[in-house]
Design a protein around this motif. Sequence first.
Motif, PDB file in Angstrom:
ATOM      1  N   ALA A 226     -21.151  55.570  65.405  1.00 53.36           N
ATOM      2  CA  ALA A 226     -20.999  54.167  65.780  1.00 53.36           C
ATOM      3  C   ALA A 226     -21.200  54.033  67.277  1.00 53.36           C
ATOM      4  O   ALA A 226     -20.909  54.957  68.046  1.00 53.36           O
ATOM      5  CB  ALA A 226     -19.618  53.629  65.377  1.00 53.36           C
ATOM      6  N   LYS A 227     -21.711  52.858  67.682  1.00 49.63           N
ATOM      7  CA  LYS A 227     -21.909  52.557  69.096  1.00 49.63           C
ATOM      8  C   LYS A 227     -21.281  51.207  69.387  1.00 49.63           C
ATOM      9  O   LYS A 227     -21.585  50.208  68.719  1.00 49.63           O
ATOM     10  CB  LYS A 227     -23.409  52.535  69.431  1.00 49.63           C
ATOM     11  N   LEU A 228     -20.390  51.176  70.386  1.00 45.68           N
ATOM     12  CA  LEU A 228     -19.697  49.948  70.760  1.00 45.68           C
ATOM     13  C   LEU A 228     -20.222  49.480  72.112  1.00 45.68           C
ATOM     14  O   LEU A 228     -20.263  50.257  73.068  1.00 45.68           O
ATOM     15  CB  LEU A 228     -18.186  50.181  70.849  1.00 45.68           C
ATOM     16  N   THR A 229     -20.609  48.223  72.171  1.00 46.39           N
ATOM     17  CA  THR A 229     -21.079  47.647  73.428  1.00 46.39           C
ATOM     18  C   THR A 229     -20.240  46.412  73.738  1.00 46.39           C
ATOM     19  O   THR A 229     -20.160  45.499  72.916  1.00 46.39           O
ATOM     20  CB  THR A 229     -22.567  47.275  73.351  1.00 46.39           C
ATOM     21  N   GLY A 230     -19.622  46.404  74.886  1.00 46.22           N
ATOM     22  CA  GLY A 230     -18.780  45.288  75.295  1.00 46.22           C
ATOM     23  C   GLY A 230     -18.583  45.258  76.792  1.00 46.22           C
ATOM     24  O   GLY A 230     -18.332  44.196  77.372  1.00 46.22           O
ATOM     25  N   HIS A 231     -18.714  46.432  77.413  1.00 48.17           N
ATOM     26  CA  HIS A 231     -18.571  46.520  78.868  1.00 48.17           C
ATOM     27  C   HIS A 231     -19.910  46.264  79.548  1.00 48.17           C
ATOM     28  O   HIS A 231     -20.976  46.586  79.011  1.00 48.17           O
ATOM     29  CB  HIS A 231     -18.032  47.896  79.272  1.00 48.17           C
ATOM     30  N   ARG A 232     -19.846  45.705  80.754  1.00 53.33           N
ATOM     31  CA  ARG A 232     -21.059  45.376  81.506  1.00 53.33           C
ATOM     32  C   ARG A 232     -21.347  46.400  82.607  1.00 53.33           C
ATOM     33  O   ARG A 232     -22.401  46.335  83.244  1.00 53.33           O
ATOM     34  CB  ARG A 232     -20.929  43.982  82.125  1.00 53.33           C
ATOM     35  N   GLN A 233     -20.405  47.329  82.830  1.00 51.23           N
ATOM     36  CA  GLN A 233     -20.616  48.406  83.792  1.00 51.23           C
ATOM     37  C   GLN A 233     -20.032  49.697  83.225  1.00 51.23           C
ATOM     38  O   GLN A 233     -19.552  49.738  82.089  1.00 51.23           O
ATOM     39  CB  GLN A 233     -19.984  48.050  85.151  1.00 51.23           C
ATOM     40  N   GLU A 234     -20.047  50.744  84.036  1.00 50.27           N
ATOM     41  CA  GLU A 234     -19.648  52.082  83.577  1.00 50.27           C
ATOM     42  C   GLU A 234     -18.229  52.106  83.025  1.00 50.27           C
ATOM     43  O   GLU A 234     -17.315  51.474  83.546  1.00 50.27           O
ATOM     44  CB  GLU A 234     -19.760  53.078  84.744  1.00 50.27           C
ATOM     45  N   LEU A 235     -18.046  52.886  81.955  1.00 47.30           N
ATOM     46  CA  LEU A 235     -16.717  53.172  81.412  1.00 47.30           C
ATOM     47  C   LEU A 235     -16.022  54.194  82.296  1.00 47.30           C
ATOM     48  O   LEU A 235     -16.632  55.182  82.712  1.00 47.30           O
ATOM     49  CB  LEU A 235     -16.829  53.734  79.995  1.00 47.30           C
ATOM     50  N   CYS A 236     -14.748  53.970  82.587  1.00 47.47           N
ATOM     51  CA  CYS A 236     -14.010  54.985  83.351  1.00 47.47           C
ATOM     52  C   CYS A 236     -12.669  55.347  82.725  1.00 47.47           C
ATOM     53  O   CYS A 236     -12.028  56.303  83.155  1.00 47.47           O
ATOM     54  CB  CYS A 236     -13.826  54.570  84.810  1.00 47.47           C
ATOM     55  N   GLY A 237     -12.230  54.618  81.695  1.00 50.78           N
ATOM     56  CA  GLY A 237     -10.994  54.954  81.001  1.00 50.78           C
ATOM     57  C   GLY A 237     -11.141  54.708  79.507  1.00 50.78           C
ATOM     58  O   GLY A 237     -11.770  53.732  79.089  1.00 50.78           O
ATOM     59  N   LEU A 238     -10.582  55.606  78.705  1.00 52.15           N
ATOM     60  CA  LEU A 238     -10.692  55.510  77.246  1.00 52.15           C
ATOM     61  C   LEU A 238      -9.475  56.204  76.647  1.00 52.15           C
ATOM     62  O   LEU A 238      -9.188  57.357  76.984  1.00 52.15           O
ATOM     63  CB  LEU A 238     -11.977  56.211  76.794  1.00 52.15           C
ATOM     64  N   LYS A 239      -8.746  55.524  75.743  1.00 46.02           N
ATOM     65  CA  LYS A 239      -7.548  56.145  75.182  1.00 46.02           C
ATOM     66  C   LYS A 239      -7.244  55.561  73.799  1.00 46.02           C
ATOM     67  O   LYS A 239      -7.073  54.364  73.635  1.00 46.02           O
ATOM     68  CB  LYS A 239      -6.361  55.900  76.125  1.00 46.02           C
ATOM     69  N   TRP A 240      -7.181  56.458  72.793  1.00 50.50           N
ATOM     70  CA  TRP A 240      -6.738  56.063  71.453  1.00 50.50           C
ATOM     71  C   TRP A 240      -5.218  55.926  71.432  1.00 50.50           C
ATOM     72  O   TRP A 240      -4.506  56.678  72.094  1.00 50.50           O
ATOM     73  CB  TRP A 240      -7.154  57.101  70.421  1.00 50.50           C
ATOM     74  N   SER A 241      -4.723  54.978  70.637  1.00 53.63           N
ATOM     75  CA  SER A 241      -3.282  54.826  70.450  1.00 53.63           C
ATOM     76  C   SER A 241      -2.746  56.005  69.643  1.00 53.63           C
ATOM     77  O   SER A 241      -3.492  56.718  68.965  1.00 53.63           O
ATOM     78  CB  SER A 241      -2.965  53.507  69.747  1.00 53.63           C
TER      79      SER A 241
END
Length: 337
Positions: free
Chosen positions: A150-165
Amino acid sequence: QKLLSCPRKEPRKISKAPFKMLEAPTLMDDFYLNLLHWSNNNLLAVGLGNSVFLYNIATGQVNRLCELPPNQRVTSVNWNEGGNILAVGNTTGVIQIYDVDKEQLLRSMGGHRSRAGTLSWNPRTDILSSGGKDRSILHHDLRASEDFVAKLTGHRQELCGLKWSHDGVHLASGGNDNQLLVWDACSSSPVHKFSEHLAAIKAIAWSPHSKGLLASGGGTADRCIRFWNVNTGASLHHFDTGSQVCNLEWSKNVNELVSTHGYSQNQIIVWQYPSMNQVATLTGHKMRVLYLSISPDGQMIVTGAGDQTLRFWNIFPPPKGHSISSSPFTPSVGEIR
């Protein structure tokens, strides 16, 4: 008349000095990377230049897990819940998956067009999520033959944080576009978009005490820690810390959290929640404290900075009914290489 009074509870004493320090040559001073992660098997993964090193907390032994070509750099490391599989991101956007027990590369997965600076395993499944400079989030399933499912697109610039609950239901993502997005495990579009931060969001932490409670921290132009209820989409409250927020981790033993900071004080702060009273402020790093991870028992943290040192601190109490565990370290200065 005799007054009955309860003895006043003494505040918890936290040492202002790290109990161990390791030299970490070539540890990069880059806000968008995530180069430090402590596994549930008590191994510390550190990305240094084009190599990943494993530091055995119990024995002090250091092993080089992998070495990339000289023109590449490690950009992220993240352990699975079992602590035996390590994901490694690099400047090309490829994600490598290692079985650490066998010291074996299991597979390499493409999909990102540029560096993958942040990784997070879903604690309930075999899904690994990666965030890239190409603004996309990819879900990788080790059981599938495809590089990503799967590919998620929603941010307009670089990702710098990602965390699953902790329950594996929600994924929070922070970007250089100052947006905090929350996705559920099956969604292709975010279920919440939070736009209150005024700078990039790297610091993300889910409360282990209250389901759906999310904390996030903003960069230099923002300096705030904000709290959200993702069950309702409500913004709960926020607190101005006075400096760039680089990381957040919640204690699983008590309702407290720790933040690390950059400009201008490079400090580490332990907070009570929800009062946000400061329990302790720790200093010593000479540059912004870009990297943070917490020990499996929830009592110790390790921090890393562009001053190319890793520092270990005892900050949280043990779970109720448990005695304070003795540190597995000797108080000395070593080196990872």
